[in-house]
Design a protein around this motif. Structure first.
Motif, short mmCIF file in Angstrom:
data_model
loop_
_atom_site.label_atom_id
_atom_site.label_comp_id
_atom_site.label_asym_id
_atom_site.label_seq_id
_atom_site.Cartn_x
_atom_site.Cartn_y
_atom_site.Cartn_z
N ALA A 158 50.31 60.78 31.10
CA ALA A 158 51.58 61.10 31.76
C ALA A 158 51.37 61.14 33.27
N LEU B 51 59.70 63.54 23.31
CA LEU B 51 58.87 63.55 24.52
C LEU B 51 58.43 62.14 24.86
N LEU C 188 57.72 61.31 31.78
CA LEU C 188 57.76 62.76 31.99
C LEU C 188 57.36 63.11 33.42
N ALA D 253 56.61 69.26 25.77
CA ALA D 253 55.70 68.95 26.88
C ALA D 253 54.61 70.01 26.99
N ARG E 146 56.90 66.57 35.54
CA ARG E 146 56.90 68.03 35.44
C ARG E 146 55.64 68.56 36.11
#
Length: 304
Positions: free
Chosen positions: A120, A87, A92, A285, A94
């Motif tokens: 993130a 990760l 990331l 995640a 999302r």
């Protein structure tokens, strides 16, 4: 028997969208290609899957019966075939959908969002309202995390108690109950009350506790959220009973007063459960978000 896993994805899309065009758009294929997939699915299953009803398509009883199984199977296949990667929070991207009780969104949502943005910045959070009925979005993967006072009973749903808060009384400044100490169960019961229920229930566990004391209360209204219920109390002699964590902003409001629930009324503290589908147990995640959510909810519901 030769099985094409692409048909599983096509069947899932057709059942979710309810149309060939919608399924084609979802899977980024042409409508003729999706029509051919539907034809193959019909030949394989011996069922029409979708039948035309006027201008729309209606799922057959067989299609309705297998919809959730197909969705679950597809997620399992994707989990097996997806490559395992470390990760990287910095990159990331999302979007997570969270269905939390409205008071928990107000109390702990800002804490969670701040932590997510710090670690993130490409992650987005969608907080959606609770439904008035039980819905299967958590099982279908349409909701990533739930947080409320209900512990799910389905065996494929994980649930973790991450906090609790006691119940208290909220009334307007100058209310008759503010002039008596202590507030007894009898004095509490004779007042007029507003309950909080997203389903519109006029009664709850508090009425059962009063009944054990031989008392009943008169509930004159129900509100879908604590915030709405507090507005009823602000300009009347109505009494509201809510979790203490909900009242933190009300404590600073000169128009409202928070009182302890009478000691004779035996009610446990209101729990806070964090729930998710077991398919996300090993999703890095999702596990990262769960850790942040636990901390945010525990901080928001801790005694002040």
């Amino acid at each position: 028997m030769q099985l094409d896993l692409n048909l599983l994805a096509a069947l899932d899309a057709l059942l979710e969208e309810g149309s060939v065009a919608g399924a084609a758009a979802r899977l980024h294929v042409t409508a003729p290609a999706m029509s051919r997939s539907l034809g193959r699915i019909r030949r394989t299953t011996g069922d029409q899957i979708l039948v035309r009803t006027g201008r729309t398509m209606t799922p057959t009883p067989y299609a309705i019966a297998v919809r959730e199984r197909v969705h679950e199977l597809l997620h399992q296949v994707q989990g097996v075939l997806a490559p395992s990667r470390a990760l990287d929070l910095a990159t990331l991207e999302r979007t997570f959908t969270l269905r939390w009780h409205d008071s928990l969104v107000a109390l702990s949502g800002p804490v969670l969002l701040s932590a997510v943005r710090d670690e993130a910045p490409g992650v987005r959070l969608r907080f959606v309202a609770e439904s008035g009925i039980d819905t299967p979005e958590l099982r279908r993967g349409e909701v990533d995390l739930e947080a409320n006072a209900s512990r799910p009973s389905a065996p494929d749903i994980r649930a973790e108690n991450v906090g609790e808060t006691r119940l208290v009384i909220v009334v307007r400044q100058g209310h008759p109950l503010t002039r008596v100490r202590p507030v007894t169960a009898k004095r509490y019961a004779v007042a007029e009350h507003v309950t909080v229920s997203r389903r519109g229930n006029l009664g709850n566990a508090l009425d059962d506790a009063l009944a054990r004391l031989g008392l009943t209360r008169r509930v004159v209204a129900t509100a879908p959220t604590e915030a709405a219920a507090l507005e009823f109390a602000r300009g009347s002699d109505l009494v509201i009973c809510v979790p203490e964590a909900t009242t933190r902003s009300a404590v600073t409001d000169p128009g409202l007063v928070v009182l302890p629930l009478p000691l004779e009324i035996e009610l446990p503290s209101a729990p806070v459960y964090l729930s998710w589908h077991q398919r996300y147990d090993t999703d890095p995640a999702h596990a990262w978000l769960r850790d942040l959510a636990r901390t945010a909810l525990a901080t928001g519901t801790a005694p002040s």
